[in-house]
Design an enzyme around this catalytic site. Structure first.
Site, PDB file in Angstrom:
ATOM      1  N   HIS A   1       0.818  -1.221   0.000  1.00  0.00           N
ATOM      2  CA  HIS A   1       0.000   0.000   0.000  1.00  0.00           C
ATOM      3  C   HIS A   1       0.854   1.275   0.000  1.00  0.00           C
ATOM      4  O   HIS A   1       0.370   2.329  -0.379  1.00  0.00           O
ATOM      5  CB  HIS A   1      -0.989   0.001   1.166  1.00  0.00           C
ATOM      6  CG  HIS A   1      -0.371   0.211   2.500  1.00  0.00           C
ATOM      7  ND1 HIS A   1       0.076  -0.821   3.285  1.00  0.00           N
ATOM      8  CD2 HIS A   1      -0.116   1.341   3.185  1.00  0.00           C
ATOM      9  CE1 HIS A   1       0.575  -0.330   4.397  1.00  0.00           C
ATOM     10  NE2 HIS A   1       0.482   0.981   4.376  1.00  0.00           N
TER      11      HIS A   1
ATOM     12  N   LYS B   1       0.509   5.473  -2.269  1.00  0.00           N
ATOM     13  CA  LYS B   1       0.463   6.805  -1.661  1.00  0.00           C
ATOM     14  C   LYS B   1       0.836   7.868  -2.687  1.00  0.00           C
ATOM     15  O   LYS B   1       1.740   7.682  -3.491  1.00  0.00           O
ATOM     16  CB  LYS B   1       1.404   6.881  -0.452  1.00  0.00           C
ATOM     17  CG  LYS B   1       0.912   6.074   0.739  1.00  0.00           C
ATOM     18  CD  LYS B   1       1.885   6.178   1.883  1.00  0.00           C
ATOM     19  CE  LYS B   1       1.433   5.324   3.056  1.00  0.00           C
ATOM     20  NZ  LYS B   1       0.229   5.836   3.722  1.00  0.00           N
TER      21      LYS B   1
ATOM     22  N   HIS C   1       8.037  -2.252   2.224  1.00  0.00           N
ATOM     23  CA  HIS C   1       7.886  -0.803   2.041  1.00  0.00           C
ATOM     24  C   HIS C   1       9.228  -0.096   1.814  1.00  0.00           C
ATOM     25  O   HIS C   1       9.379   0.705   0.896  1.00  0.00           O
ATOM     26  CB  HIS C   1       7.225  -0.163   3.269  1.00  0.00           C
ATOM     27  CG  HIS C   1       5.931  -0.789   3.663  1.00  0.00           C
ATOM     28  ND1 HIS C   1       5.030  -1.257   2.751  1.00  0.00           N
ATOM     29  CD2 HIS C   1       5.379  -1.008   4.878  1.00  0.00           C
ATOM     30  CE1 HIS C   1       3.984  -1.740   3.393  1.00  0.00           C
ATOM     31  NE2 HIS C   1       4.165  -1.606   4.674  1.00  0.00           N
TER      32      HIS C   1
ATOM     33  N   LYS D   1       9.126   0.430  15.988  1.00  0.00           N
ATOM     34  CA  LYS D   1       7.837   0.602  16.684  1.00  0.00           C
ATOM     35  C   LYS D   1       8.063   1.484  17.899  1.00  0.00           C
ATOM     36  O   LYS D   1       9.153   1.485  18.495  1.00  0.00           O
ATOM     37  CB  LYS D   1       7.325  -0.758  17.157  1.00  0.00           C
ATOM     38  CG  LYS D   1       6.947  -1.707  16.042  1.00  0.00           C
ATOM     39  CD  LYS D   1       5.599  -1.346  15.494  1.00  0.00           C
ATOM     40  CE  LYS D   1       5.094  -2.403  14.517  1.00  0.00           C
ATOM     41  NZ  LYS D   1       3.925  -1.905  13.777  1.00  0.00           N
TER      42      LYS D   1
END
Lengths: 391, 518
Positions: B206, B210, B268, B368
């Site tokens: 995904h 963008k 990504h 994270k």
């Protein structure tokens, strides 16, 4: 879009109303860090601009409408807006130009690139000089687009001069007094240089109707019907004075252009009904009926429904109907071709404000030859009407 | 059966002057795993938003396929709620939503049951008959990866996959993770390719949907001024950061097996790296773009097992505070092994061994529970070779940096040096920012809208190809093997809400560089 809108503005002394160099200085001043309350070191102002938008408003109401629309437009087409607001009389207090920069500020962060707006009230005398006022004010090397939000005075020399100085001129033929003014629009096109584009918001409103009609004939098993259309019925909202709706006329003319139909007859059959006879490329008769329906308020002059039917000698038939749903935000399509099952579809198409129609229009860089050809076809057809306006 | 063609203007004169390229031909979409979060949060709202834009074809239909028992009406009701909650454009057009719902149905089924695929086939036939979906299918695998091969195989066995020479088209969308190392990715590719052709498989990432990622291609290849300096002669290094402020959010079971390297870097971040480093493609079509991306990925310098510790830093978050909220340490998260050595932070240094990039390090960093959510690519240029100012003026001079911000506040900033106003020559760094979102204030489409539409249109430009996936797994697998050999039992810790372990700063300091604070 984040944060609140933050405005800086400046109002001129009336005595400097036509001092264009002062206007330029004021624009530069707006970008000074002090004016933006910004740190001159860490916050170097950058502006994104893609065009100049020149707006001529016939009155204060049009000007207020245009101002709201330009704020929305600037979000997608960052630009310098130069708004000429026609005023009557020579009261100096009403002739004071104003300059605004509308910025989006995000919390405590620096102001984001701003949109400049110059509003210049013009009286009758200044109105005649609009083209000369525009040139010094536009951002150089960016296209200048002219939008005339009210009823355009197409034959007016000031309008023509301004259109000649612009790369694109946007009008709304929905606001024209009658279909006969389409001839003036065509004449205007002939007067303009080839690089100048005329765009019509009313034509833009037809886009979903054209798209849905074309979609049906994308299906190969339906394409035979393109050469066998025998009847087209178009319904539009009734206009005060019972004029033939230009939008309906342009839709019929678009079909005629694309499908190579030639008009041979036209008459008004009732107060709210017009008949146009066309011949297709093989000489077959195509009947076009345009009707108006009363009490459609905001939809006056807009298409409400369209149906067409095609028949083949072997017995195959095909129908396509489009209609605005009760919710008004949808156009529904029902179609059937030969033995195929019915096709149903719906698209979102509410009554769009001018700013929404302008968004795609302001991306145009070349003439829309389908619009030009449809306009010519409309004029050719109108010549057959002997009783266009009479009952 | 029918299909639109790119020659429709010839077939259909009404198409003259109307754009066709963004309108898919009629089709049905089957979502496997339709009761999951992805369907609710992303897929259905994206499809509704496409419907609102008029970008779905006539008769477009969705079949939800999942194990949970529910009726069509119950599923439609769930879809309606998800659209109300997550659709990008509000207010909801209730008329359009009702129309959209008419095309939604649900099959409660098991991914392994051939009988259930027969029911799916019957439902698809019904849609062809009643809604004119014309045999065209998109299968979306919103399921755990372990189910991919089985679903693809069963679709094929039940004749639910059309061959490429059939006028009806079939496309399969596969979500990440695509494999867990080079061999498993290769194996999965080979399995899927037994049932479908490469042109029918859409591996979704995904990030590539963008707007700013696509704008990077426009920025690089539509402007003449950047490409001449886009090389080792002018660029000192590149930093790619994908920082997340969130933790693992109830995905402990998955994440503890995956880790940051597999979860973010393999897909990504290497996709971003390939876009920033690829050569200009001869055309903006799927094969031309993918060819150049794959060439860049294949040029990544192989990492030997004994080099891994020199080119990577791992970390794991300890308890701490992020944006004012306290969070437990990673090892205290549910469904995480209390002795876990899974990395929640990773930084690495890669080189692309080709003429353009020789010797230019690419530093990649993700984690994270970092202080903020931000993704950016920063290209740092060499310092000016000889600034003709006094030493006291030039010693604080910073190099030029071109930063491409992907999220949030999409845009591009260029750091330059400028004179401080005043009587003396003092210099200071200034950021010139072009913020996409505040220059063009219109909201960008969601990445899923763009990618679902592209798939329906048969445009795979923004979907990684088989060789791209395998090329991106190669360096990742080399690193994983190196880590495995090291056999460590604990990782450097960083408090949640910081920019990673101290070792990450040391890692950059060894090269005489600093991480950016995006």
């Amino acid at each position: 879009m984040n944060g609140a809108s933050d405005r800086y503005s400046n109002q001129f002394d009336p005595d400097t109303a036509l001092d264009l160099e002062a206007i330029e200085r004021e624009i530069a001043q707006l970008w000074h860090p002090d004016a933006r309350g910004a740190d001159p070191i860490t916050s170097l102002a950058t502006r994104a601009s893609v065009l100049n938008l020149i707006i001529v408003a016939n009155d204060d109401e049009d000007a207020a409408h245009a101002q709201r629309a330009s704020e929305h437009l600037s979000q997608i087409h960052p630009c310098r807006v130069i708004l000429f607001n026609r005023v009557s009389g020579s009261d100096k207090s009403r002739l004071s130009p104003a300059i605004y920069a509308t910025c989006e500020a995000d919390g405590d962060g620096p102001a984001a690139p701003c949109i400049e707006r110059i509003r210049i009230p013009v009286n009758r005398q200044m109105y005649r000089q609009l083209a000369s006022l525009v040139q010094p004010l536009i951002i150089p090397e960016l296209p200048a687009y002219l939008w005339w939000p009210g009823r355009p005075a197409i034959a007016d020399p000031s309008f023509v001069a301004l259109a000649r100085a612009s790369n694109l001129t946007v009008i709304d033929s929905l606001l024209l007094g009658s279909t006969q003014e389409l001839q003036s629009l065509s004449d205007l096109q002939a007067q303009l240089p080839a690089r100048t584009v005329i765009a019509d918001l009313n034509w833009q409103r037809l886009q979903p109707w054209r798209e849905l009609t074309a979609q049906f004939f994308d299906i190969r098993s339906a394409q035979w019907a393109l050469t066998c259309i025998r009847e087209v019925e178009i319904d539009a909202g009734r206009i005060d004075g019972h004029a033939l709706p230009i939008q309906a006329m342009m839709f019929a003319s678009w079909l005629a252009h694309c499908l190579n139909w030639t008009p041979f007859s036209a008459r008004r059959t009732r107060k709210d009904r017009w008949y146009i006879g066309m011949r297709d490329h093989s000489g077959e008769h195509v009947r076009i009926i345009i009707r108006t329906r009363p009490d459609h308020g905001a939809w006056a002059g807009h298409l409400l429904a369209m149906s067409m039917s095609a028949h083949q000698e072997e017995g195959d038939s095909s129908t396509l109907s489009l209609s605005r749903s009760r919710e008004s935000s949808l156009i529904r399509m029902h179609a059937r071709s030969g033995a195929d099952s019915a096709t149903h579809h719906a698209v979102h198409h509410p009554l769009l404000p001018d700013e929404a129609l302008l968004v795609p229009v302001l991306e145009a860089t070349t003439r829309d030859h389908v619009f030009d050809a449809s306009l010519e076809k409309a004029i050719e057809t109108l010549d057959f009407f002997q009783n266009l306006e009479a009952t | 059966m029918e299909q639109q063609t790119s020659h429709s203007t010839i077939d259909n004169p009404l198409r003259e002057g109307l754009s066709l390229e963004r309108l898919p031909s009629p089709c049905a979409m089957v979502i496997f795993g339709a009761s999951g979060d992805l369907t609710r949060r992303k897929l259905m709202p994206a499809l509704y938003d496409l419907a609102l834009e008029g970008l779905l074809p006539p008769g477009f239909s969705v079949i939800g396929f999942a194990r949970s028992a529910k009726t069509n009406d119950e599923f439609r009701s769930e879809v309606r709620e998800s659209i109300r909650q997550f659709a990008r454009r509000t207010p909801i057009d209730e008329g359009l939503l009702r129309n959209f719902e008419e095309g939604i149905s649900y099959i409660s089924g098991d991914f392994s049951s051939l009988d259930d695929y027969n029911r799916l086939s019957e439902e698809l036939d019904r849609l062809d008959r009643e809604r004119n979906t014309r045999g065209n299918r998109v299968y979306y695998l919103a399921t755990p990866p372990v189910a991919y091969a089985e679903i693809a195989g069963n679709l094929s066995h039940q004749n639910l996959v059309h061959s490429l020479n059939d006028e009806r088209w079939t496309r399969l969308i596969v979500e990440k993770p695509f494999g867990h190392d080079f061999n498993s990715a290769k194996e999965l590719n080979e399995t899927l390719l037994q049932y479908l052709a490469e042109e029918q498989i859409y591996r979704i990432d995904h990030y590539l949907g963008k707007e700013t990622v696509q704008n990077m291609l426009a920025f690089r290849f539509a402007n003449g001024i950047f490409e001449p300096i886009w090389n080792r002669t002018f660029i000192d290094h590149v930093q790619i950061t994908v920082a997340e402020s969130i933790g693992i959010e109830n995905r402990g079971g998955y994440y503890d097996q995956a880790g940051a390297l597999r979860d973010m870097v393999q897909n990504h971040m290497l996709q971003l790296m390939s876009l920033v480093s690829m050569e200009p493609p001869p055309a903006f079509d799927a094969d031309s773009v993918q060819d150049e991306k794959v060439k860049a990925l294949r040029s990544i310098r192989p990492i030997k097992p004994d080099e891994v510790d020199h080119v990577t830093v791992r970390g794991q978050y300890a308890e701490g505070w992020v944006m004012g909220n306290p969070y437990p340490s990673y090892r205290d998260e549910s469904r995480v092994d209390p002795q876990s050595v899974t990395e929640t932070f990773v930084a690495l240094k890669l080189f692309i061994d080709n003429w353009r990039w020789a010797g230019v390090p690419f530093y990649l960093r993700t984690g994270k529970h970092l202080p903020r959510r931000v993704s950016e690519i920063a290209i740092q240029f060499h310092k000016a070779p000889h600034p003709p100012f006094e030493t006291s003026v030039t010693e604080s001079l910073e190099p030029n940096v071109l930063a491409i911000r992907i999220q949030p506040d999409e845009g591009i900033t260029l750091k330059t040096n400028a004179k401080v106003p005043g009587p003396s020559m003092r210099l200071r760094s200034v950021n010139m920012g072009f913020l996409y979102g505040t220059s063009f204030l219109v909201e960008s489409p969601d990445a899923y809208e763009r990618l679902l539409l592209d798939c329906m249109l048969g445009d795979s430009t923004l979907f990684p190809r088989r060789d791209g996936i395998e090329a991106s797994w190669e360096p990742i697998t080399q690193i994983l093997e190196g880590w495995e050999r090291s056999g460590i039992s604990t990782l450097p810790m960083y408090p949640a809400g910081t920019w990673g372990p101290d070792e990450a700063d040391d890692f950059m300091a060894r090269d005489g560089r600093l991480w950016r604070q995006p």
